[in-house]
Write an enzyme that holds these catalytic residues in place. Structure first.
Site, PDB file in Angstrom:
ATOM      1  CD  GLU A  17      -3.274  -8.257  -3.100  1.00  0.00           C
ATOM      2  OE1 GLU A  17      -3.852  -7.293  -3.680  1.00  0.00           O
ATOM      3  OE2 GLU A  17      -2.907  -8.228  -1.910  1.00  0.00           O
ATOM      4  CE1 TYR A  49       8.504  -4.646  -5.362  1.00  0.00           C
ATOM      5  CE2 TYR A  49       8.480  -2.765  -3.879  1.00  0.00           C
ATOM      6  CZ  TYR A  49       9.079  -3.468  -4.900  1.00  0.00           C
ATOM      7  OH  TYR A  49      10.218  -2.996  -5.475  1.00  0.00           O
ATOM      8  CB  ALA A  51       8.051  -3.405   3.843  1.00  0.00           C
ATOM      9  N   GLY A 108       2.989   1.979   1.188  1.00  0.00           N
ATOM     10  CA  GLY A 108       3.658   0.828   1.776  1.00  0.00           C
ATOM     11  C   GLY A 108       3.798   0.950   3.278  1.00  0.00           C
ATOM     12  CG  ASP A 109       1.905  -1.589   5.725  1.00  0.00           C
ATOM     13  OD1 ASP A 109       1.252  -0.539   5.853  1.00  0.00           O
ATOM     14  OD2 ASP A 109       1.408  -2.688   5.414  1.00  0.00           O
ATOM     15  CD  GLN A 183      -6.423  -4.128   3.305  1.00  0.00           C
ATOM     16  OE1 GLN A 183      -6.626  -5.243   2.829  1.00  0.00           O
ATOM     17  NE2 GLN A 183      -5.231  -3.589   3.386  1.00  0.00           N
TER      18      GLN A 183
END
Length: 304
Positions: A17, A49, A51, A108-109, A183
């Site tokens: 990643e 990605y 935020a 997403g965060d 995670q």
């Protein structure tokens, strides 16, 4: 290559990643590292990605560039945060036209720098909804996009009730997810417990284990701030405390991650997903420590 074909062809997957670079120099450095990791023949690579739009366009550009200029399979992260349905449609149409076949769908965060952010303004509030949407869109493959979702071996930070957490994960899988990528974690028992919970919940898709070697004290503190796999075993903390500098910290972190991978492979993990922090050296050292020059050799050494 579609993710389903990747799983069919590989008893164990090995993936990396990256996060999108913020400058032209960082972009050039990242491509150098991607080129080096390409030699390890990963099953696929993914790109995170930002935020609130902070790095979204760079994510799109990097994914397309990987797809067109390397022999790697690219998986793009896609989030619900700050997106309308037309925006998501446009992103997926661009990917489909570029030959990109795989998405990691995430809630997403919330953006830290965006004031007055209202999640109710987003087209979707939950990853399950995004999974259904992605699966409904046409892709270059007749099967549609391959879709992955996130899993949390230590428990989802927003869902303290683990039974409810697994129910939510099952809904994401039932919505059309092809695999789960966890995670990062530092204690394999957490992963094995999570894998067993998935089995009890009737989740039958491949589960990839997220691995990130600690390479500096700064990296570890940043990880704590973001609450990413923050449960570092006391034994690992004690070893890091003994280190005189970050070079020694990196050696300890790589050794710990190597032993994690060795144990996971011995226990039939379906895939290892390395959080590279856009660097290649730590991941390459883990491969070397495992006695392999590339991912194919790691599979060959896996016990029957």
């Amino acid at each position: 290559m579609h993710i389903l074909d990747i799983f069919d062809a590989n008893p164990t997957t090995f993936s990396f990643e990256f996060f999108p670079p913020k400058t032209d120099k960082a972009s050039a450095d990242l491509f150098e590292n991607i080129a080096r990791l390409q030699e390890l023949q990963p099953s696929f690579v993914s790109v995170t990605y930002g935020a609130g739009g902070s790095t979204r366009e760079r994510t799109h550009d990097l994914i397309v560039r990987i797809q067109q200029q390397t022999n790697l399979t690219a998986v793009s992260h896609l989030t619900c945060v700050c997106h309308s349905e037309p925006e998501l449609t446009g992103i997926l149409e661009r990917y489909a036209s570029s030959g990109i076949e795989n998405i990691l769908a995430l809630r997403g965060d919330p953006p830290r720098t965006l004031e007055n952010y209202d999640p109710k303004a987003d087209a979707f509030q939950f990853a399950e909804q995004l999974v259904r949407f992605v699966r409904s869109r046409p892709a270059s493959d007749t099967r549609g996009f391959g879709v992955g979702v996130a899993g949390f071996p230590e428990g989802h930070p927003g869902t303290p009730n683990r039974r409810e957490e697994m129910d939510n994960l099952k809904r994401k899988v039932d919505a059309g997810a092809d695999y789960i990528c966890t995670q990062l974690f530092f204690c394999n028992d957490d992963f094995y417990d999570f894998r067993e919970r998935c089995d009890l919940a009737g989740i039958r898709v491949p589960i990839l284990a997220g691995i990130m070697p600690i390479t500096s004290r700064e990296t570890m503190m940043r990880m704590f701030e973001l609450a990413l796999g923050a449960r570092v075993p006391a034994k690992l903390l004690r070893a890091i405390d003994r280190c005189a500098d970050n070079e020694a910290v990196s050696k300890v972190g790589v050794h710990w991650a190597t032993e994690q991978c060795r144990d996971l492979l011995d226990n039939q993990v379906r895939g290892l997903h390395f959080y590279t922090l856009n660097r290649s050296d730590a991941t390459r050292r883990i491969y070397e420590n495992l006695g392999a020059k590339d991912s194919l050799a790691l599979v060959a050494r896996r016990p029957a």
